[in-house]
Design a protein around this motif. Structure first.
Motif, short mmCIF file in Angstrom:
data_model
loop_
_atom_site.label_atom_id
_atom_site.label_comp_id
_atom_site.label_asym_id
_atom_site.label_seq_id
_atom_site.Cartn_x
_atom_site.Cartn_y
_atom_site.Cartn_z
N HIS A 1 21.82 23.90 30.31
CA HIS A 1 21.44 23.80 28.82
C HIS A 1 19.98 23.96 28.66
O HIS A 1 19.40 22.88 28.42
CB HIS A 1 22.17 22.71 28.03
N ASN B 1 28.64 25.14 21.34
CA ASN B 1 28.53 26.46 21.25
C ASN B 1 28.75 27.39 22.66
O ASN B 1 29.63 28.29 22.80
CB ASN B 1 27.56 27.38 20.39
N LYS C 1 17.25 21.01 27.37
CA LYS C 1 17.60 19.69 27.38
C LYS C 1 18.76 19.47 28.49
O LYS C 1 20.13 19.45 27.95
CB LYS C 1 18.14 19.25 26.16
N ARG D 1 43.96 22.15 8.31
CA ARG D 1 43.65 22.57 9.65
C ARG D 1 45.20 22.84 10.49
O ARG D 1 45.67 22.09 10.68
CB ARG D 1 43.00 21.29 10.39
N SER E 1 25.33 18.53 21.37
CA SER E 1 24.35 19.14 20.25
C SER E 1 25.31 20.51 20.15
O SER E 1 26.14 20.77 20.99
CB SER E 1 23.33 19.40 20.78
N ARG E 2 25.09 20.94 19.02
CA ARG E 2 25.67 22.13 18.26
C ARG E 2 25.46 23.44 19.51
O ARG E 2 26.34 24.31 19.60
CB ARG E 2 25.18 22.46 16.93
N GLY E 3 24.24 23.60 19.75
CA GLY E 3 24.02 24.49 20.60
C GLY E 3 24.85 24.73 21.92
O GLY E 3 25.30 25.59 22.34
N LEU E 4 24.84 23.30 22.52
CA LEU E 4 25.58 23.25 23.69
C LEU E 4 27.00 23.23 23.43
O LEU E 4 27.72 23.97 24.30
CB LEU E 4 25.23 21.76 24.38
#
Lengths: 89, 155
Positions: free
Chosen positions: A43, A76, A46, A23, A71-74
């Motif tokens: 978002h 991103n 939610k 990394r 969450s993953r969506g948020l």
């Protein structure tokens, strides 16, 4: 309120975040807290109330965390809105 | 003397050419699991040389402690479910897959769909997560449900 200048953050992240060779630190992203909160409110299904809480660390007094589970969506959406900085040394 | 867990007794001839054995202090060989070769072929064809190389690197270099000690080693069960996904999922032929090892020892697979939107899966030992940006899908599912998730989003 503790603040670490971006110029000093590079060295700090290289010490604490970078884990070569797997990394490596390429860029640093910044975002205003108000903008972060707007993204949380907007978002999808939610909406979230995001907060940033100071969690000072030894040698990194300005360290802070977002205590909510993102969450993953948020995540991103937040990443897409970051202002990216390259190391200009 | 500490001996690596998969070291075996090695065969040697003594001076009088009679067979004898001695403990090896270095790993002599690795025993492949049944079907491992077939699975590697599949992974190579789906991930490409670069992706397969990264997975190989993760399996060989991150199966013990790494980082500053808080990171978890790569989960063999995560690798299993990751392989099952690649075996069954119908992925766009031109998509460029990226593979990552997470701090939790999970495997993450990511690519962009035809419209440039993110598709991401994170495979863990018991449950996994799927994110399909174009459909607004964000789900955590038990690994036993993998077939259903593939049928819903990846066929």
């Amino acid at each position: 309120l503790a603040i670490t200048p971006l110029e000093e953050t590079w060295a700090l992240f290289r010490r604490r975040v970078e884990k070569p060779p797997e990394r490596t630190l390429e860029r640093i992203g910044t975002i205003h807290i108000a903008h972060l909160q707007e993204i949380g409110h907007a978002h999808a299904d939610k909406p979230m109330e995001l907060t940033v809480e100071a969690v000072p660390l030894d040698g990194y007094p300005s360290h802070a965390e977002i205590p909510q589970a993102i969450s993953r969506g948020l995540a991103n959406k937040i990443v897409a809105q970051l202002r990216l900085h390259d190391d200009e040394r | 003397m500490p001996v690596a867990p998969f070291a075996r007794q090695t065969y040697r001839f003594t001076d009088d050419l009679s067979p004898g054995t001695e403990e090896s202090s270095t790993p002599a060989y690795c025993i492949s699991q049944p079907g491992e070769s077939t699975r590697d072929d599949l992974l190579l064809s789906k991930l490409g040389v670069r992706g397969w190389g990264r997975l190989h690197y993760f399996r060989n270099s991150f199966s013990g402690s790494w980082g500053d000690g808080r990171e978890r080693p790569l989960s063999p069960r995560a690798v299993e479910v990751f392989s099952s996904f690649l075996e069954s999922a119908d992925l766009p032929p031109a998509c460029r897959l990226s593979i990552f090892l997470t701090d939790d020892g999970n495997l993450e697979l990511a690519w962009r769909d035809d419209s440039g939107r993110a598709v991401q899966l994170e495979f863990g030992p018991r449950q996994s997560e799927v994110y399909v940006e174009s459909e607004g899908v964000e789900e955590v599912f038990a690994n036993e449900e993998l077939d259903k998730v593939i049928a819903r989003y990846f066929v």
